[in-house]
Design a protein around this motif. Structure first.
Motif, PDB file in Angstrom:
ATOM      1  N   GLN A  91      48.210  43.425  75.580  1.00 44.16           N
ATOM      2  CA  GLN A  91      47.818  42.021  75.701  1.00 44.16           C
ATOM      3  C   GLN A  91      46.460  41.768  75.055  1.00 44.16           C
ATOM      4  OE1 GLN A  91      48.735  39.814  79.388  1.00 44.16           O
ATOM      5  NE2 GLN A  91      49.405  41.784  80.236  1.00 44.16           N
ATOM      6  N   GLU A  92      45.531  42.719  75.224  1.00 46.46           N
ATOM      7  CA  GLU A  92      44.212  42.554  74.604  1.00 46.46           C
ATOM      8  C   GLU A  92      44.322  42.605  73.077  1.00 46.46           C
ATOM      9  OE1 GLU A  92      41.706  45.519  76.243  1.00 46.46           O
ATOM     10  OE2 GLU A  92      41.613  44.627  78.257  1.00 46.46           O
ATOM     11  N   MET A  93      45.178  43.485  72.569  1.00 48.50           N
ATOM     12  CA  MET A  93      45.365  43.565  71.115  1.00 48.50           C
ATOM     13  C   MET A  93      45.992  42.275  70.587  1.00 48.50           C
ATOM     14  SD  MET A  93      46.730  47.500  70.795  1.00 48.50           S
ATOM     15  CE  MET A  93      47.031  47.307  69.039  1.00 48.50           C
ATOM     16  N   LEU A  94      46.987  41.773  71.320  1.00 49.54           N
ATOM     17  CA  LEU A  94      47.651  40.545  70.884  1.00 49.54           C
ATOM     18  C   LEU A  94      46.704  39.348  70.955  1.00 49.54           C
ATOM     19  CD1 LEU A  94      50.415  39.538  69.904  1.00 49.54           C
ATOM     20  CD2 LEU A  94      51.002  39.074  72.295  1.00 49.54           C
ATOM     21  N   ALA A  95      45.809  39.340  71.940  1.00 51.51           N
ATOM     22  CA  ALA A  95      44.878  38.229  72.072  1.00 51.51           C
ATOM     23  C   ALA A  95      43.900  38.155  70.900  1.00 51.51           C
ATOM     24  CB  ALA A  95      44.103  38.350  73.395  1.00 51.51           C
ATOM     25  N   ALA A  96      43.693  39.291  70.201  1.00 54.60           N
ATOM     26  CA  ALA A  96      42.768  39.291  69.068  1.00 54.60           C
ATOM     27  C   ALA A  96      43.396  38.762  67.784  1.00 54.60           C
ATOM     28  CB  ALA A  96      42.257  40.723  68.834  1.00 54.60           C
ATOM     29  N   VAL A  97      44.713  38.491  67.755  1.00 55.82           N
ATOM     30  CA  VAL A  97      45.390  37.993  66.557  1.00 55.82           C
ATOM     31  C   VAL A  97      45.097  36.497  66.384  1.00 55.82           C
ATOM     32  CG1 VAL A  97      47.659  37.638  65.481  1.00 55.82           C
ATOM     33  CG2 VAL A  97      47.192  39.747  66.787  1.00 55.82           C
ATOM     34  N   PRO A  98      44.754  36.045  65.198  1.00 52.07           N
ATOM     35  CA  PRO A  98      44.520  34.606  64.972  1.00 52.07           C
ATOM     36  C   PRO A  98      45.765  33.792  65.334  1.00 52.07           C
ATOM     37  CG  PRO A  98      43.723  35.887  63.122  1.00 52.07           C
ATOM     38  CD  PRO A  98      44.453  36.847  63.999  1.00 52.07           C
ATOM     39  N   GLY A  99      45.571  32.687  66.050  1.00 49.82           N
ATOM     40  CA  GLY A  99      46.668  31.827  66.464  1.00 49.82           C
ATOM     41  C   GLY A  99      47.120  32.071  67.884  1.00 49.82           C
ATOM     42  N   VAL A 100      46.758  33.236  68.467  1.00 47.34           N
ATOM     43  CA  VAL A 100      47.128  33.533  69.846  1.00 47.34           C
ATOM     44  C   VAL A 100      46.015  33.038  70.759  1.00 47.34           C
ATOM     45  CG1 VAL A 100      47.690  35.330  71.521  1.00 47.34           C
ATOM     46  CG2 VAL A 100      48.466  35.559  69.148  1.00 47.34           C
ATOM     47  N   THR A 101      46.383  32.193  71.713  1.00 47.56           N
ATOM     48  CA  THR A 101      45.422  31.623  72.651  1.00 47.56           C
ATOM     49  C   THR A 101      45.815  32.010  74.080  1.00 47.56           C
ATOM     50  OG1 THR A 101      46.678  29.578  72.907  1.00 47.56           O
ATOM     51  CG2 THR A 101      45.073  29.665  71.095  1.00 47.56           C
ATOM     52  N   PRO A 102      44.896  31.836  75.032  1.00 55.24           N
ATOM     53  CA  PRO A 102      45.247  32.127  76.432  1.00 55.24           C
ATOM     54  C   PRO A 102      46.427  31.313  76.945  1.00 55.24           C
ATOM     55  CG  PRO A 102      42.868  31.970  76.196  1.00 55.24           C
ATOM     56  CD  PRO A 102      43.451  31.543  74.874  1.00 55.24           C
ATOM     57  N   LYS A 103      46.689  30.166  76.305  1.00 55.87           N
ATOM     58  CA  LYS A 103      47.790  29.329  76.759  1.00 55.87           C
ATOM     59  C   LYS A 103      49.142  29.829  76.287  1.00 55.87           C
ATOM     60  CE  LYS A 103      45.067  25.073  77.129  1.00 55.87           C
ATOM     61  NZ  LYS A 103      44.948  23.666  76.688  1.00 55.87           N
ATOM     62  N   ASN A 104      49.198  30.360  75.020  1.00 55.70           N
ATOM     63  CA  ASN A 104      50.506  30.753  74.490  1.00 55.70           C
ATOM     64  C   ASN A 104      50.781  32.255  74.552  1.00 55.70           C
ATOM     65  OD1 ASN A 104      49.069  31.947  72.346  1.00 55.70           O
ATOM     66  ND2 ASN A 104      49.220  30.099  71.088  1.00 55.70           N
ATOM     67  N   ILE A 105      49.787  33.044  74.996  1.00 59.04           N
ATOM     68  CA  ILE A 105      50.007  34.492  75.007  1.00 59.04           C
ATOM     69  C   ILE A 105      51.066  34.888  76.038  1.00 59.04           C
ATOM     70  CG2 ILE A 105      48.152  34.951  76.677  1.00 59.04           C
ATOM     71  CD1 ILE A 105      47.588  37.546  75.125  1.00 59.04           C
TER      72      ILE A 105
END
Length: 939
Positions: A879-893
């Motif tokens: 989840q932390e790795m995915l959160a660092a991708v541009p376009g991924v926000t706390p709302k859509n993760i």
């Protein structure tokens, strides 16, 4: 009412016949005090009488603290006897509350009914903090082994809680060990402060009232028998003492700067000598050389050998030496610098040679090959055995020729010794001392006066046969271990193999012209240490032939094999007490019960014990109608005699120092600084200094609170936190050990627990769980305040850690594993604490900026799966790795983690596939990020 305001016990019939016991009992009824009494003067009789006086009164809740399991059994039996004798209808006896009482409801019901309870400290402190037992309802506390109540102990924690909430209940503390009250600065005052007591009552053997009671007309008849040791025993003892002296000298030479005034040969006879040395070395244990650590262990072994040479028979002592030698034998390729210094001494050679000579020696063979010797049994007997047989014969003669006047004693002979092994040894000797190991009878021996003389030859021959069988198996195991060591060293040359090219192997006996002492044939290894000795098979066969099973032994074996259950009347019958010889080991206060039950007329102290002598004095002075004769056996000029004399002298000196300190001691203030205090001070203690909004101080109505896992009450940290005015809330926690706030969760690890947690992978799972429920998880690594503040051993971390998996922590180095842990959990905070005192201070500082924790939420963490099912279903790292991708926000993760299985699937999705989950713009950014990286990699 007493001075403390506690209700007084009702007068009951007491079993305290001596004046000093009655006076001490009256003191305890009137006021609270610490009683320090010499061992053997009847401490438990006093305690049980005091407890019974409260038990007979009824409607009391008395708690006994710090009692051992066997002491609970003694007290329970004594209270039942008192209740039966006094016929007290309200007496209910003793209830023991330990881990068997797992039900909270059961314990609460027991407490509400009142009575006398012996509760383990860990259960009692939790029950007091949770309100299961209200301290205000406790009539009084009785503390045993008061010398163990130090500032960080659970018992001190219990007494602090008790005195905070109960100012009228009584408090009595007892100890029969004065030594701890003489160690440190103002030790008596410090101990009394921990016990919340103001008065100390001292009762040494030289107390005037004690001396008058025990030295009156009713004195026991004591016959002192000094038994000379054999020359072989003297040689072994002298050699061991020389090894001890050399080891102490090596310690002093390698550890300058320490206080070494007590590091001498006289102090080495004390029971706690090696503990004292280890306590001084512990703060710098990581800097201590390997040789010093080896010598500290050697001292324990050598001091044990000093005791064994006078207590074990010759064969058992030799077997013990074989195991010691095998454990200390040098590894292949070792040098003199890496071995125990005492193994290189001529004194060590004397120990092993003389010990073998006591069992067997060499003799010449007749014939042309007279230079080659064989083995013959020697089997030296312990000198005390013959003296014991003489004493028993003397008692028989006295009973036959001069029958004693009938009295209340049973006429039983009681033999007391140090441990159960000696009891078994004496039982075998008395059983077989009149059996002769002869295969044929000669006419000239019929009138031989020596034939009826007691002898241990039969018993010793059997022991030697068992030893030779054991030695053969032991040699095979030793050879196998030796070959395994050779394989592990990958071709390293062993000194024993190297020397075999030039001369005979060290583990084979050299031939000596003229026979003589077989022990002198033991060789040395190439590095100078003593080599291990193994007899040749032919020699063992000859020796076994010398001690073959005789007709008498075969008959005895048949009797043992017979099944007594087939005809019990032939094997079992009732004996009169005057026909019995009872062998019993010293067992502290239980010896008083043995004397009262057996009622012996003759007591043989096979080994000296100062406290038992006093018990005999108390027993004789307590009964006008019982005559006692005591035979006191000891080896003259031995370590056994010196230990006995030094124990008496040390106890006398300890009482003298305590009396001197008490005479000059100021009044001990026992008021708890966190108990009754000024209201203004109480308000200031609740000020929370965190800045709230506009920089104003926020005052809370409650003191700081810490939620603690109940398993943590084995440590001293909860007690120290309570001492800093924190409210301790014990709970059964699934996540973490200490909850300081809604955000801070702390997992506490000692160094040993940290190592085991890495080995089984438990720590990684605990860290993952903490991150699921708390924002700021912390790992507390807490060291012992008396030991080195470092991780040992120091390691070279220059190598790569990439080969070690973080999941299994395969590295053997503890520091490497901690590095891997921080790499796996970058947000984990690690607290290093040198002692529990520092930990308590750290916790106090951490709480100043935080809200108080909710105990209910802390208990639910890890148990309630419904509220946080989605968060617990996924690992934190992806989840932390995915959160660092541009376009991924706390709302859509969350949509991504629910709809996809892993990051690889997200990376391979098109914009159209991502659009329903995150939106068109975010989908374009995510797809562009992974496609860009893919194109760069292909380019």
């Amino acid at each position: 009412m007493s001075a403390s305001g506690a209700p007084q016990p009702q007068p009951v019939k007491l079993s305290l016949p001596l004046v000093y016991q009655q006076k001490l009992f009256e003191e305890l009824r009137k006021e609270d005090e610490l009683v320090i009494i010499a061992r053997g003067l009847g401490l438990f009789r006093l305690v049980t009488n005091l407890l019974h006086s409260y038990d007979a009164a009824g409607n009391n809740l008395i708690v006994v603290v710090n009692a051992e399991d066997r002491e609970n059994a003694w007290m329970g039996e004594a209270l039942a006897e008192h209740a039966a004798i006094s016929m007290s209808p309200k007496a209910r006896g003793l209830t023991v509350v330990n881990t068997d009482f797992t039900s909270v409801g059961t314990r609460e019901k027991l407490y509400s009914g009142g009575g006398i309870f012996s509760i383990t400290s860990r259960i009692l402190v939790v029950d007091m903090l949770t309100g299961l037992i209200n301290p205000e309802t406790i009539t009084g506390l009785v503390v045993l082994h008061a010398e163990r109540v130090v500032a960080t102990s659970l018992e001190a924690f219990i007494l602090r809680i008790y005195r905070q909430k109960n100012k009228v209940g009584f408090l009595k503390a007892f100890s029969d060990n004065p030594d701890p009250f003489t160690v440190g600065f103002s030790p008596l005052a410090s101990m009394m402060r921990n016990l919340f007591l103001r008065k100390a009552s001292l009762w040494p053997r030289f107390h005037m009232q004690v001396a008058q009671a025990l030295e009156g007309k009713k004195k026991a008849e004591v016959i002192e028998l000094e038994v000379p040791m054999t020359e072989a025993m003297k040689d072994i003892q002298t050699a061991i003492m020389e090894c001890v002296e050399v080891s102490i000298h090596e310690l002093k030479k390698g550890n300058t700067g320490l206080e070494m005034e007590d590091w001498n040969l006289d102090s080495a006879l004390m029971k706690n000598f090696d503990v004292m040395i280890r306590r001084q070395l512990d703060p710098n244990w990581h800097r201590v050389s390997w040789k010093t650590k080896r010598i500290v262990g050697d001292l324990t072994v050598l001091r044990g050998m000093l005791q064994s040479v006078v207590s074990l028979d010759a064969v058992s002592f030799l077997q013990q030496l074989d195991t010691i030698h095998a454990a200390h034998s040098p590894a292949p390729g070792s040098t003199r610098q890496t071995e125990s210094p005492w193994l290189f001494l001529d004194a060590a050679q004397t120990i092993f040679d003389t010990a073998k000579w006591r069992v067997y020696s060499g003799k010449q063979k007749a014939g042309p090959d007279s230079n080659i010797d064989s083995l013959r049994p020697v089997l030296e007997e312990q000198p005390k055995w013959a003296v014991l047989a003489d004493v028993l014969q003397e008692i028989d003669r006295d009973l036959y020729f001069e029958p004693a006047v009938r009295d209340d004693s049973n006429g039983t002979i009681l033999i007391m010794c140090s441990d159960t092994n000696t009891c078994r040894q004496l039982k075998d000797y008395l059983q077989w001392m009149h059996v002769r190991p002869r295969t044929e009878k000669r006419v000239e021996e019929i009138h031989d006066p020596e034939k009826d003389k007691p002898s241990a030859a039969f018993m010793m021959r059997r022991k030697l046969r068992n030893y030779l069988k054991w030695k053969g198996e032991f040699a095979q195991v030793s050879a196998k271990l030796f070959s395994e060591n050779q394989k592990a060293l990958n071709g390293a040359v062993d000194p024993r193999l190297a020397q075999s090219k030039n001369r005979a192997p060290a583990n084979k006996r050299r031939r000596v012209r003229g026979g003589g002492n077989v022990g002198s044939n033991q060789g040395r290894l190439e590095n100078g240490s003593i080599g291990q000795f193994f007899e040749k098979p032919g020699e063992v066969a000859e020796l076994m032939a010398e001690i073959q099973i005789t007709e008498e032994e075969a008959k005895q074996k048949e009797e043992v094999v017979a099944d007594p259950l087939e005809n019990m009347d032939d094997y079992y019958q009732m004996y009169e007490m005057q026909d019995l010889v009872v062998i019993h080991a010293y067992e502290g206060d239980q010896d008083e019960h043995v004397l009262e039950e057996v009622k012996p007329k003759y007591i043989i102290m096979y080994e000296p014990d100062a406290s038992f002598i006093r018990r005999v004095e108390v027993y004789r002075s307590s009964h006008n109608d019982r005559n006692v004769r005591v035979y006191f056996l000891y080896y003259g000029g031995s370590v056994e005699e010196q230990r006995y004399l030094s124990s008496v002298r040390r106890e006398k000196d300890a009482f003298t120092r305590i009396i001197k300190e008490r005479s000059s001691m100021s009044i001990v203030m026992t008021t708890d600084p966190h108990g009754i205090q000024d209201p203004q001070e109480a308000f200031l203690r609740t000020i929370n200094t965190r800045i709230a909004g506009g920089g104003r101080l926020a005052a809370t109505a409650q003191p700081p609170r810490v939620v603690v896992d109940v398993r943590e009450f084995r440590s001293s940290l909860p007690s120290l936190l309570h001492g800093r005015s924190m409210v301790i809330v014990p709970c059964m926690l699934t996540v973490g050990d200490y909850i300081l706030s809604p955000n801070i969760c702390i997992e506490r690890k000692s160094v040993s627990d940290l190592i085991s947690s890495f080995k089984d992978g438990r720590l990684y799972a605990q860290c993952e769980t903490m991150f699921q429920f708390y924002k700021t998880p912390m790992l507390l690594i807490e060291f012992d305040q008396n030991k080195s503040f470092t991780l040992e051993p120091f390691a070279d971390l220059s190598g790569s850690l990439s080969s070690v998996s973080a999941s299994n922590a395969g590295s053997n180095d503890l520091q490497s594993k901690i590095v891997l842990l921080t790499l796996a959990f970058p947000k984990l905070r690690i607290i290093w604490s040198s002692s529990p005192y520092e930990t308590a201070e750290i916790f106090e500082k951490l709480k100043t900026q935080e809200d108080e924790p909710d105990p209910i939420a802390a208990v639910r963490a890890g148990l309630d799966k419904d509220d946080t099912a989605e968060e617990q279903a996924f690992n934190a790292e992806p989840q932390e790795m995915l959160a660092a991708v541009p376009g991924v926000t706390p709302k859509n993760i969350m949509n991504l983690t629910l709809e996809t299985e892993n990051i690889k699937e997200v990376a391979n999705m098109t914009v159209e596939e991502l659009d329903p989950m995150v939106g068109r713009e975010a989908a374009r950014k995510i797809h562009g990020f992974f496609v860009k990286d893919l194109l760069e990699d292909e380019g």
